[in-house]
Design an enzyme around this catalytic site. Sequence first.
Site, PDB file in Angstrom:
ATOM      1  N   ALA A  14       1.105  -1.379  -0.161  1.00  0.00           N
ATOM      2  CA  ALA A  14      -0.357   0.030   0.338  1.00  0.00           C
ATOM      3  C   ALA A  14       0.694   1.125   0.311  1.00  0.00           C
ATOM      4  CB  ALA A  14      -0.653   0.093   1.477  1.00  0.00           C
ATOM      5  N   THR A  15       0.794   2.531  -0.905  1.00  0.00           N
ATOM      6  CA  THR A  15       1.317   3.158  -0.706  1.00  0.00           C
ATOM      7  C   THR A  15       0.498   4.572  -0.549  1.00  0.00           C
ATOM      8  OG1 THR A  15       0.172   4.284  -3.121  1.00  0.00           O
ATOM      9  CG2 THR A  15       2.373   3.135  -2.933  1.00  0.00           C
ATOM     10  N   ALA A  16      -0.947   4.821  -0.342  1.00  0.00           N
ATOM     11  CA  ALA A  16      -1.799   5.746   0.682  1.00  0.00           C
ATOM     12  C   ALA A  16      -0.915   6.321   1.846  1.00  0.00           C
ATOM     13  CB  ALA A  16      -2.710   5.405   0.717  1.00  0.00           C
ATOM     14  N   HIS A  30      -9.912  -0.206   3.492  1.00  0.00           N
ATOM     15  CA  HIS A  30      -9.174  -1.173   2.757  1.00  0.00           C
ATOM     16  C   HIS A  30      -8.899  -2.094   3.141  1.00  0.00           C
ATOM     17  CE1 HIS A  30      -9.841   0.564  -1.494  1.00  0.00           C
ATOM     18  NE2 HIS A  30     -10.000   1.828  -1.307  1.00  0.00           N
ATOM     19  N   ARG A  34      -9.441  -6.462   3.012  1.00  0.00           N
ATOM     20  CA  ARG A  34      -8.148  -7.376   2.710  1.00  0.00           C
ATOM     21  C   ARG A  34      -7.730  -7.831   3.289  1.00  0.00           C
ATOM     22  NH1 ARG A  34      -5.635  -2.334   1.316  1.00  0.00           N
ATOM     23  NH2 ARG A  34      -4.112  -2.045   2.926  1.00  0.00           N
ATOM     24  N   GLU A  42       3.327  -1.645   4.312  1.00  0.00           N
ATOM     25  CA  GLU A  42       2.935   0.018   3.799  1.00  0.00           C
ATOM     26  C   GLU A  42       4.175   0.865   3.381  1.00  0.00           C
ATOM     27  OE1 GLU A  42       0.903   1.821   6.980  1.00  0.00           O
ATOM     28  OE2 GLU A  42      -1.104   0.566   6.186  1.00  0.00           O
ATOM     29  N   ASP A  58      -0.484  -1.683  -5.281  1.00  0.00           N
ATOM     30  CA  ASP A  58      -1.426  -0.311  -5.448  1.00  0.00           C
ATOM     31  C   ASP A  58      -1.004   0.789  -4.265  1.00  0.00           C
ATOM     32  OD1 ASP A  58      -3.777   0.579  -5.765  1.00  0.00           O
ATOM     33  OD2 ASP A  58      -5.355  -0.299  -3.816  1.00  0.00           O
TER      34      ASP A  58
END
Length: 142
Positions: A14-16, A30, A34, A42, A58
């Site tokens: 995850a990039t957020a 999210h 999952r 992350e 993502d």
Amino acid sequence: MLAEQFDTPRYFLATAIPFDDEMRERIRLHQQERKERFITIEEPLALHTKLTNNMILDCIPMWLNNILYYEKVQELDNLIELFLQNLPQNIVIVTNEIGWGVIPDNPLARQYEILLGKVNMRLASYCDAVELMVSGIPLKIK
């Protein structure tokens, strides 16, 4: 889902970054969706340090947003090269095609659109398969 073909364990990169309450809630939802199927990792910038087989990444647009936010555009080419050098075989990379509509009205948005197009082209040239999702329907590009 493409990644469900992968052996377990499966990973989700995850990039957020939770910049505000709305984004924190979006990330929480999210993660909840999952948590039974993926181990979440992350990383907002140095994607190459977290890559492994059986992974969904993502997403490239959020990663590029982070690069712009942290003023690391001068490092973009190097970060892409490191990413490509460490690209595992079993990975699904999520990105967006944003250059099909209105030309943005400000320089930062135009820069983002141009950079994302260049990143997408470089990634697609390295990938075995490229699919475009339109209304939930996959269209094979490569």
